[in-house]
Design a protein around this motif. Structure first.
Motif, PDB file in Angstrom:
ATOM      1  N   PHE A  98       0.820  -1.221   0.000  1.00 43.34           N
ATOM      2  CA  PHE A  98       0.000   0.000   0.000  1.00 43.34           C
ATOM      3  C   PHE A  98       0.852   1.269   0.000  1.00 43.34           C
ATOM      4  CE2 PHE A  98      -2.903  -3.166   1.840  1.00 43.34           C
ATOM      5  CZ  PHE A  98      -4.036  -2.955   1.060  1.00 43.34           C
ATOM      6  N   ASN A  99       2.180   1.095  -0.120  1.00 47.96           N
ATOM      7  CA  ASN A  99       3.099   2.228  -0.111  1.00 47.96           C
ATOM      8  C   ASN A  99       2.891   3.103   1.133  1.00 47.96           C
ATOM      9  OD1 ASN A  99       5.222   3.784  -1.141  1.00 47.96           O
ATOM     10  ND2 ASN A  99       3.829   5.152  -2.246  1.00 47.96           N
ATOM     11  N   LEU A 100       2.819   2.463   2.279  1.00 45.41           N
ATOM     12  CA  LEU A 100       2.617   3.170   3.549  1.00 45.41           C
ATOM     13  C   LEU A 100       3.952   3.557   4.157  1.00 45.41           C
ATOM     14  CD1 LEU A 100      -0.093   0.795   5.111  1.00 45.41           C
ATOM     15  CD2 LEU A 100      -0.484   2.997   3.971  1.00 45.41           C
ATOM     16  N   GLN A 101       3.970   4.682   4.852  1.00 45.69           N
ATOM     17  CA  GLN A 101       5.186   5.172   5.513  1.00 45.69           C
ATOM     18  C   GLN A 101       5.160   4.875   7.016  1.00 45.69           C
ATOM     19  OE1 GLN A 101       7.656   6.337   3.502  1.00 45.69           O
ATOM     20  NE2 GLN A 101       6.167   5.731   1.931  1.00 45.69           N
ATOM     21  N   THR A 102       4.332   3.956   7.423  1.00 42.24           N
ATOM     22  CA  THR A 102       4.129   3.637   8.843  1.00 42.24           C
ATOM     23  C   THR A 102       5.353   2.936   9.434  1.00 42.24           C
ATOM     24  OG1 THR A 102       1.774   3.354   8.395  1.00 42.24           O
ATOM     25  CG2 THR A 102       2.611   2.443  10.469  1.00 42.24           C
ATOM     26  N   GLN A 103       5.715   3.360  10.632  1.00 45.48           N
ATOM     27  CA  GLN A 103       6.753   2.670  11.400  1.00 45.48           C
ATOM     28  C   GLN A 103       6.074   1.645  12.302  1.00 45.48           C
ATOM     29  OE1 GLN A 103      10.370   3.229  11.553  1.00 45.48           O
ATOM     30  NE2 GLN A 103       9.811   4.086   9.550  1.00 45.48           N
ATOM     31  N   LEU A 104       6.518   0.410  12.216  1.00 44.13           N
ATOM     32  CA  LEU A 104       5.964  -0.674  13.024  1.00 44.13           C
ATOM     33  C   LEU A 104       6.928  -0.991  14.164  1.00 44.13           C
ATOM     34  CD1 LEU A 104       4.874  -3.079  10.133  1.00 44.13           C
ATOM     35  CD2 LEU A 104       3.446  -1.422  11.330  1.00 44.13           C
ATOM     36  N   ARG A 105       6.429  -0.904  15.360  1.00 39.30           N
ATOM     37  CA  ARG A 105       7.270  -1.172  16.536  1.00 39.30           C
ATOM     38  C   ARG A 105       6.596  -2.184  17.442  1.00 39.30           C
ATOM     39  NH1 ARG A 105       7.950   4.500  15.691  1.00 39.30           N
ATOM     40  NH2 ARG A 105      10.171   5.121  15.679  1.00 39.30           N
ATOM     41  N   VAL A 106       7.346  -3.219  17.834  1.00 34.63           N
ATOM     42  CA  VAL A 106       6.856  -4.119  18.881  1.00 34.63           C
ATOM     43  C   VAL A 106       7.141  -3.443  20.210  1.00 34.63           C
ATOM     44  CG1 VAL A 106       6.853  -6.455  19.809  1.00 34.63           C
ATOM     45  CG2 VAL A 106       7.510  -6.072  17.434  1.00 34.63           C
ATOM     46  N   ALA A 107       6.119  -3.401  21.077  1.00 35.01           N
ATOM     47  CA  ALA A 107       6.246  -2.649  22.322  1.00 35.01           C
ATOM     48  C   ALA A 107       6.217  -3.573  23.541  1.00 35.01           C
ATOM     49  CB  ALA A 107       5.105  -1.630  22.424  1.00 35.01           C
ATOM     50  N   ASN A 219      11.945  -1.849  16.634  1.00 33.66           N
ATOM     51  CA  ASN A 219      11.487  -1.287  15.375  1.00 33.66           C
ATOM     52  C   ASN A 219      11.609  -2.353  14.280  1.00 33.66           C
ATOM     53  OD1 ASN A 219      11.334   0.155  12.849  1.00 33.66           O
ATOM     54  ND2 ASN A 219      11.644   2.043  14.015  1.00 33.66           N
ATOM     55  N   ILE A 220      10.466  -2.814  13.788  1.00 33.35           N
ATOM     56  CA  ILE A 220      10.461  -3.866  12.771  1.00 33.35           C
ATOM     57  C   ILE A 220      11.061  -3.367  11.465  1.00 33.35           C
ATOM     58  CG2 ILE A 220       8.966  -5.397  11.402  1.00 33.35           C
ATOM     59  CD1 ILE A 220       7.027  -5.450  13.755  1.00 33.35           C
ATOM     60  N   ASN A 221      10.865  -2.071  11.164  1.00 32.74           N
ATOM     61  CA  ASN A 221      11.390  -1.507   9.912  1.00 32.74           C
ATOM     62  C   ASN A 221      12.918  -1.487   9.888  1.00 32.74           C
ATOM     63  OD1 ASN A 221       8.708  -0.353  10.661  1.00 32.74           O
ATOM     64  ND2 ASN A 221       8.785   0.493   8.595  1.00 32.74           N
ATOM     65  N   THR A 222      13.531  -1.215  11.069  1.00 31.13           N
ATOM     66  CA  THR A 222      14.989  -1.050  11.113  1.00 31.13           C
ATOM     67  C   THR A 222      15.710  -2.191  11.819  1.00 31.13           C
ATOM     68  OG1 THR A 222      14.889   0.185  13.200  1.00 31.13           O
ATOM     69  CG2 THR A 222      14.704   1.463  11.148  1.00 31.13           C
ATOM     70  N   ASN A 223      14.949  -3.113  12.448  1.00 33.60           N
ATOM     71  CA  ASN A 223      15.533  -4.214  13.229  1.00 33.60           C
ATOM     72  C   ASN A 223      16.375  -3.719  14.408  1.00 33.60           C
ATOM     73  OD1 ASN A 223      14.470  -6.256  11.528  1.00 33.60           O
ATOM     74  ND2 ASN A 223      16.157  -5.964  10.092  1.00 33.60           N
ATOM     75  N   LEU A 224      15.981  -2.595  15.002  1.00 40.20           N
ATOM     76  CA  LEU A 224      16.741  -2.015  16.112  1.00 40.20           C
ATOM     77  C   LEU A 224      15.877  -1.913  17.364  1.00 40.20           C
ATOM     78  CD1 LEU A 224      18.598   0.906  14.278  1.00 40.20           C
ATOM     79  CD2 LEU A 224      19.559  -1.306  14.978  1.00 40.20           C
ATOM     80  N   VAL A 225      16.518  -2.053  18.541  1.00 42.96           N
ATOM     81  CA  VAL A 225      15.856  -1.796  19.816  1.00 42.96           C
ATOM     82  C   VAL A 225      15.960  -0.305  20.110  1.00 42.96           C
ATOM     83  CG1 VAL A 225      15.905  -2.213  22.311  1.00 42.96           C
ATOM     84  CG2 VAL A 225      16.332  -4.097  20.720  1.00 42.96           C
ATOM     85  N   GLU A 226      14.837   0.298  20.514  1.00 46.24           N
ATOM     86  CA  GLU A 226      14.802   1.743  20.782  1.00 46.24           C
ATOM     87  C   GLU A 226      14.473   1.975  22.256  1.00 46.24           C
ATOM     88  OE1 GLU A 226      13.202   3.193  16.383  1.00 46.24           O
ATOM     89  OE2 GLU A 226      11.747   2.641  17.933  1.00 46.24           O
ATOM     90  N   ASP A 227      15.303   2.769  22.922  1.00 47.82           N
ATOM     91  CA  ASP A 227      15.143   3.069  24.352  1.00 47.82           C
ATOM     92  C   ASP A 227      14.973   4.575  24.506  1.00 47.82           C
ATOM     93  OD1 ASP A 227      15.144   3.240  27.071  1.00 47.82           O
ATOM     94  OD2 ASP A 227      17.151   2.410  27.368  1.00 47.82           O
ATOM     95  N   PHE A 228      13.735   5.055  24.337  1.00 45.86           N
ATOM     96  CA  PHE A 228      13.494   6.499  24.317  1.00 45.86           C
ATOM     97  C   PHE A 228      13.571   7.141  25.701  1.00 45.86           C
ATOM     98  CE2 PHE A 228      11.516   5.148  20.312  1.00 45.86           C
ATOM     99  CZ  PHE A 228      12.080   6.061  19.436  1.00 45.86           C
TER     100      PHE A 228
END
Length: 530
Positions: A98-107, A219-228
């Motif tokens: 669908f050409n979406l720009q959504t960021q998918l994150r497992v939380a 972050n599923i898009n980047t395969n990185l763990v994010e610690d905000f």
């Protein structure tokens, strides 16, 4: 009205080390019972038994130091299972389709558990620019285009009055339920405690999570763990239970987070932050927990604690934070009055029962038996407390706790009250069990008829010794119906099934034919008398 604790029991000893250990030669040790403070006479109870001595493993040594030292092993990166790779691939393909720009994150918990090297099947996906229900529709449409079919779809609406602020969409992929929600931030108006929800950034969402260790994203898009919050991984490594924002603000937003903090602290052996403990025990938070959270949600958290790996630690936290009567709420009029401090006895009974289960071996109990035995111990000090319902009928206070305070199954209350009622009867048998002499059994209404049971066998029958749970009936219902010459089953067959079990306990070497002969003789005598 509750009375001060006049008499408490001092239960002494040291805790045995039973888990994650290495065997040493057998030695005599004592099953421990914790100390309960007392203002009057004290009774010391100890149970000596033969068990094994243990050496703590390196894992356990680490666990003992968790509260003060950095010893929790945290993985540098998350390793996906084959199923997780397939699920995430479908989601990313949906974005491309669908050409979406959504960021998918497992939380949340999935990220925490994967970093700890544990498997987790609870996957929550956070979306940055659309609702979960909208994205689920996109995934379903994409799967349909490839010839696949979504296995299940559901939408759980928000309920701000019960602190359920987010709509959650669910779908089933590769036999796993996946939850989808949007990232959020909250605005509070001056005259409302209920926030207005709107889309937020990942950082804003992270700071609104219950605990820092649950605020991590993958972050599923980047395969990185994010610690905000910039401390989630650190608190995980150092074994700390901390809230991203000030604890009181976090708990008033959703008071159930108090119980979640306790559950995770007990489960992982992590230390509760001092400011968190102050906030959890303050009157504002306790009032909010009692008024704002549904009793079903509270009951679910308590069930998870009791069924978890550290139920005693969890209840100790509840007691220390003065939350016991908030969680296990009693009806207004209870007789006899329950002492304010009896919750310490509840914790002590739970502790003793948990250690006994560990000593016997967890494999001796299934999960449901273990859960109900621990509840029975927890509510033992309340076994004589009753209240009157609308028809002025006396009801055990324990029933109220299960049905109203925790919203658990009615069968839970029935089982626990039955355990409590049988306690006094069983305690009266202890002198007989400990004595080598023939003793007259205490005259108690045992609720059963002793037919042709020798006096010497009555103790065996009453206590149900010799692994009665493994005893298989010598005769079945059809055999009983033939002896009684019945055409259909009914209460009479059930009555005789109980008598047959009694006969078997009294005659452990008896055969099926001997049992049938006894039945025919007994039944014949009864007919003649009648």
């Amino acid at each position: 009205m509750r009375l001060s604790l006049n008499k408490a029991i001092r239960l002494k000893a040291k805790a045995p080390l039973l888990l994650h250990s290495l065997y040493l030669p057998a030695a005599n040790t004592s099953l421990p019972f914790r100390n309960v403070s007392t203002h009057s006479k004290a009774t010391t109870l100890t149970l000596t038994t033969k068990t094994r001595a243990f050496l703590p493993s390196p894992f356990l040594t680490c666990g003992a130091a968790m509260a003060t030292a950095a010893c929790v092993q945290v993985k540098e990166q998350i390793e996906l299972t084959e199923t997780e790779k397939k699920i995430f691939a479908r989601l990313l393909n949906t974005l491309r389709y669908f050409n979406l720009q959504t960021q998918l994150r497992v939380a949340g918990g999935w990220v925490r558990d994967k970093l700890l090297g544990k498997e987790c099947y609870d996957i929550d996906i956070a979306l940055d620019n659309m609702l979960g229900s909208e994205f689920v529709d996109k995934v379903r449409e994409y799967l349909s285009s490839t010839g696949e079919e979504a296995q299940g779809l559901a939408v759980i609406p928000s309920n701000p009055e019960q602190s359920k602020h987010l709509e959650t969409a669910r779908m089933r992929l590769f036999d796993l339920w996946i939850d989808f929600v949007n990232l959020r931030c909250e605005d509070y108006s001056e005259n409302s405690r209920i926030p207005t929800m709107k889309f937020g950034t990942a950082e804003e969402d992270a700071y609104r999570r219950d605990l820092t260790i649950n605020s991590l994203f993958y972050n599923i898009n980047t395969n990185l763990v994010e610690d905000f919050t910039k401390r989630g991984i650190e608190d995980l490594k150092f074994g700390r239970i901390v809230t991203p924002l000030t604890p009181k603000e976090t708990f008033l937003d959703d008071p159930l987070r108090v119980l979640r903090a306790i559950r995770f602290g007990a489960r992982f052996g992590f230390a509760l932050d001092e400011e968190l403990k102050k906030a959890a025990s303050c009157d504002d938070v306790k009032t909010a927990l009692a008024a704002k959270i549904s009793r079903e949600r509270i009951g679910t958290e308590i069930d998870l604690m009791i069924s978890g790996n550290q139920p005693v630690k969890a209840i100790d936290y509840i007691c220390d934070l003065t939350l016991f009567w908030v969680v296990f709420n009693l009806p207004l009029q209870v007789e006899p009055a329950v002492s304010e401090g009896c919750y310490r006895l509840s914790a002590a009974y739970l502790d003793a029962t948990w250690k006994l289960i560990q000593l016997i071996g967890c494999s001796s109990f299934n999960d449901e038996q273990r859960r109900l035995s621990l509840y029975s111990a927890l509510f033992l000090p309340l076994r004589n407390a009753t209240y009157k319902d609308r028809k002025a009928k006396k009801i055990p206070a324990v029933n109220y706790i299960f049905k109203d305070s925790l919203k658990r199954k009615a069968s839970d209350a029935e089982t626990v009250t039955k355990v409590h009622k049988s306690l006094d009867k069983f305690l009266s048998l202890i002198p007989c069990l400990l004595s080598n002499d023939d003793m007259q059994l205490v005259k108690v209404d045992w609720g059963q008829e002793f037919v042709d049971v020798p006096l010497s066998s009555k103790l065996r029958v009453l206590t149900g010794l010799d692994k009665v749970w493994d005893v298989k009936p010598l005769v079945n219902g059809k055999d009983i119906m033939n002896v009684l010459q019945l055409k259909a089953g009914g209460p009479l067959v059930s009555e005789w099934q109980q008598k047959v079990l009694t006969w078997q306990l009294a005659h452990p070497s008896g055969t099926a034919e001997e049992c049938l002969d006894w039945m025919r003789e007994t039944h014949s005598k009864r007919i003649k008398i009648e």
